[in-house]
Design an enzyme around this catalytic site. Structure first.
Site, PDB file in Angstrom:
ATOM      1  N   ASP A 210     114.480  22.713  75.970  1.00  0.00           N
ATOM      2  CA  ASP A 210     114.897  21.768  74.941  1.00  0.00           C
ATOM      3  C   ASP A 210     114.285  20.387  75.187  1.00  0.00           C
ATOM      4  O   ASP A 210     114.254  19.904  76.318  1.00  0.00           O
ATOM      5  CB  ASP A 210     116.433  21.658  74.972  1.00  0.00           C
ATOM      6  CG  ASP A 210     116.973  20.756  73.879  1.00  0.00           C
ATOM      7  OD1 ASP A 210     116.809  21.113  72.703  1.00  0.00           O
ATOM      8  OD2 ASP A 210     117.548  19.698  74.206  1.00  0.00           O
ATOM      9  N   GLU A 252     110.080  23.214  73.381  1.00  0.00           N
ATOM     10  CA  GLU A 252     110.446  22.567  72.126  1.00  0.00           C
ATOM     11  C   GLU A 252     109.869  21.157  72.153  1.00  0.00           C
ATOM     12  O   GLU A 252     110.469  20.236  72.702  1.00  0.00           O
ATOM     13  CB  GLU A 252     111.972  22.490  71.937  1.00  0.00           C
ATOM     14  CG  GLU A 252     112.316  22.044  70.528  1.00  0.00           C
ATOM     15  CD  GLU A 252     113.380  20.961  70.417  1.00  0.00           C
ATOM     16  OE1 GLU A 252     113.800  20.665  69.296  1.00  0.00           O
ATOM     17  OE2 GLU A 252     113.797  20.388  71.446  1.00  0.00           O
TER      18      GLU A 252
HETATM   19  C1  NOJ Z   1     116.980  19.897  70.066  1.00  0.00           C
HETATM   20  C2  NOJ Z   1     117.986  20.902  69.625  1.00  0.00           C
HETATM   21  O1  NOJ Z   1     117.342  21.878  68.837  1.00  0.00           O
HETATM   22  C3  NOJ Z   1     119.057  20.161  68.853  1.00  0.00           C
HETATM   23  O2  NOJ Z   1     119.959  21.060  68.270  1.00  0.00           O
HETATM   24  C4  NOJ Z   1     119.756  19.213  69.794  1.00  0.00           C
HETATM   25  O3  NOJ Z   1     120.701  18.445  69.087  1.00  0.00           O
HETATM   26  C5  NOJ Z   1     118.753  18.275  70.475  1.00  0.00           C
HETATM   27  N1  NOJ Z   1     117.614  18.973  70.977  1.00  0.00           N
HETATM   28  C6  NOJ Z   1     119.391  17.558  71.634  1.00  0.00           C
HETATM   29  O4  NOJ Z   1     119.602  18.461  72.688  1.00  0.00           O
END
Ligand code: NOJ
Ligand code: CA
Length: 556
Positions: A210, A252
């Site tokens: 993430d 991500e």
């Molecule tokens: C990306 C995630 O996909 C999202 O859902 C989240 O709120 C943020 N990162 C913070 O962790």
């Protein structure tokens, strides 16, 4: 290692051929009737997923958490939120998934924790300059790193928040209850490496990393994609490869292609990364009935190392992000896809696939045909395979995270709880509600979206070329028609898609393929062989073809 895990064989580069399915534990199936989906419920529904044909299950965060960001605010990295079950349940899930040939991908939220995490509680009380304090990023002023943008623009005004207990500001790229960890402190990485080892030992097949662009901050930069961040990722990769070869890291990084490219490193950082800028351009091209936005972004997409792979998606658990488009393109997208102002969130649109496409079956099929034939690994979002809708009346992103719709019974068959104890209400409007859109009905309806998806997935899995091959864009003079060749070893596939609501002709120049016979892949129908003149096709509204190009009887 459990018996299930032993039977599961990960072929090298398995993630290149995968079909990924993303879901929340809480939203899938509630086995004990408390209104919240759980691991035992997910296990019960694995046969459904295996039958659909997916080969990798990506689970959103399921760790103990105050749930102020749906679990992306973790307060304990080594355990399971009690509402979802136990570690034992999790191990059972991994084995049961592996038994069905399904890999399991979990979240690794390494950029930040919840402010309730013991590390943060300890840090705010520790003396300034101590290693405990330095687990997070502190400052006496909120004027540092001013070039860093704000991501959650609808909720946050600054990336700094004042902590009265520490009497200092702490850094947070997301919600203010999510303080960023400090990767300049080597103990932080050490802790994270141990957390990773802990989960890898359960037998999981990989992590979605993430928010990786934000690991490290430096003055005078936008604090994204910094060299020191890539150094951390190389260390993470080295540890995975050393202890658990074959496991996969998916980044991500919501960034432009040129900035995402370094997340693959020289094949020594992440195996995969989401292709964020491609996704909105697919929607844009559809609405404009013009292939240009797709051409532009694919041309801009750099080559990646042989062992690496793009992760492709149409929708996910967040808003449809418009961060990686120009201001004009964003205005266009808002106009085209979110007339309803409530559907907008931060720099994006919080709607599911079917409502975004006005529930048009031909448009949904067309977009899935692109997702399943573009170079990369497709990632499906739960519920989108049955055409689930959303609930814009719910706050933040909750409207795209409603309970899975299994049948027309109470709560859509998701839970036996009384409706007021559900974690969230199921969609129940006349068009998308569980009474109309649900798994049971679609399994019985031979022309349902669900059964169509199942066929498409099965077809895609027969051809490694989709996950592994090259892509060559063709340039028909009709810009409403997207045409491309996919090649891998001996296989050549021609994909043609009409982005228009009206029938369209296309003339394709196919140099070097003279004599090849296009065989339409859904019906095995032979089309006339490719000759010297451009190959002529007509396509119905939103129609598409996949052709296998077979060398003619007399050879090419
Ligand atoms: C990306 C995630 O996909 C999202 O859902 C989240 O709120 C943020 N990162 C913070 O962790
Ligand atoms: Ca439950």
């Amino acid at each position: 290692m459990s018996p299930g895990a032993r039977r599961f064989v990960r072929s090298p580069l398995w993630y290149k051929d995968a079909i990924v399915y993303e879901t929340h534990v809480k939203a899938f199936y509630d086995s004990n009737g408390d209104g919240i989906g759980d691991l035992a419920g997910l296990i019960e529904k694995l046969d459904y997923l295996a039958d659909l044909g997916i080969t990798c299950l990506w689970l959103l965060p399921f760790f103990p958490s105050p749930l102020k960001d749906d679990g992306y605010d973790i307060s304990d990295y080594r355990s399971i939120h009690p509402a979802y079950g136990t570690l034992e349940d999790f191990r059972r899930l991994v084995d049961a998934a592996h038994d069905r040939g399904i890999a399991v991908l979990i979240e690794l939220v390494i950029n930040h924790t919840s402010d309730q995490h013991p590390w943060f509680q300890r840090a705010r009380r520790a003396s300034p300059g101590s290693s405990e304090r330095d687990f997070y990023v502190w400052s006496d002023t909120d004027r540092r790193y001013e070039e860093a943008r704000i991501i959650f623009t609808d909720t946050e005004k600054s990336n700094w928040a004042w902590d009265p207990e520490a009497r200092a500001y702490y850094w947070h790229r997301f919600f203010s209850h999510q303080p960023d960890l400090n990767y300049d402190n080597p103990r932080v990485l050490q802790e994270m490496l141990e957390v990773m080892a802990f989960w890898l030992e359960t037998g999981i097949d990989g992590f979605r990393l993430d928010a990786v662009p934000y690991l490290v901050e430096r003055e005078g930069t936008n604090c994204e994609n910094l060299p020191a961040t890539h150094e951390i990722l190389r260390k993470i990769r080295a540890q995975v490869d050393a202890g658990h070869p074959g496991r996969m890291l998916l980044a991500e990084a919501n960034q432009w292609p040129r900035d995402v490219r370094p997340y693959f490193g020289e094949g020594d950082e992440c195996h995969m990364a989401f292709h964020f800028p491609l996704m909105p351009r697919i929607f844009m091209a559809l609405r404009l009935e013009d292939t240009q936005p797709i051409h532009d972004i694919l041309v801009e997409t750099p080559r990646i190392p042989e062992s690496c792979q793009w992760a492709l998606f149409l929708r996910n658990h967040d808003e449809l992000t418009l961060e990686m488009v120009s201001a004009d393109e964003r205005d266009y997208m808002y106009l085209a896809y979110s007339r309803e102002p409530r559907a907008r969130l931060n720099l994006g649109i919080r709607r599911r696939l079917a409502p975004l496409l006005q529930n048009s079956r031909p448009r949904i099929e067309l977009l899935y045909s692109l997702l399943l034939s573009f170079p990369g690994t497709p990632v499906l979002y739960y519920g989108d395979e049955i055409g689930m809708g959303d609930d814009v009346a719910l706050p933040d992103r909750a409207g795209v995270r409603t309970p899975m719709q299994w049948n027309a019974d109470r709560n859509g068959g998701f839970s036996r709880a009384s409706p007021e104890s559900l974690y969230g209400r199921p969609v129940s409007d006349p068009v998308y509600g569980y009474q109309a859109v649900n798994v049971e009905a679609e399994l019985r309806d031979p022309s349902s979206l669900l059964l169509w998806m199942k066929n498409m997935i099965a077809l895609r899995k027969l051809f490694h070329v989709f996950g592994r091959g090259t892509m060559e864009l063709l340039h028909p003079s009709n810009r409403k028609v997207l045409a491309y060749l996919r090649r891998f070893e001996e296989d050549v596939i021609l994909c043609v898609a009409n982005l228009s609501r009206h029938p369209q002709p296309a003339e394709l120049s196919l140099p070097g393929l003279e004599g090849y016979v296009p065989v339409e892949m859904f019906g095995y129908t032979e089309f006339p062989p490719v000759g010297k003149a451009p190959y002529f096709l007509t396509l119905g509204p939103y129609g598409f073809y996949w052709f296998e190009l077979r060398p003619g009887r007399r050879g090419p």
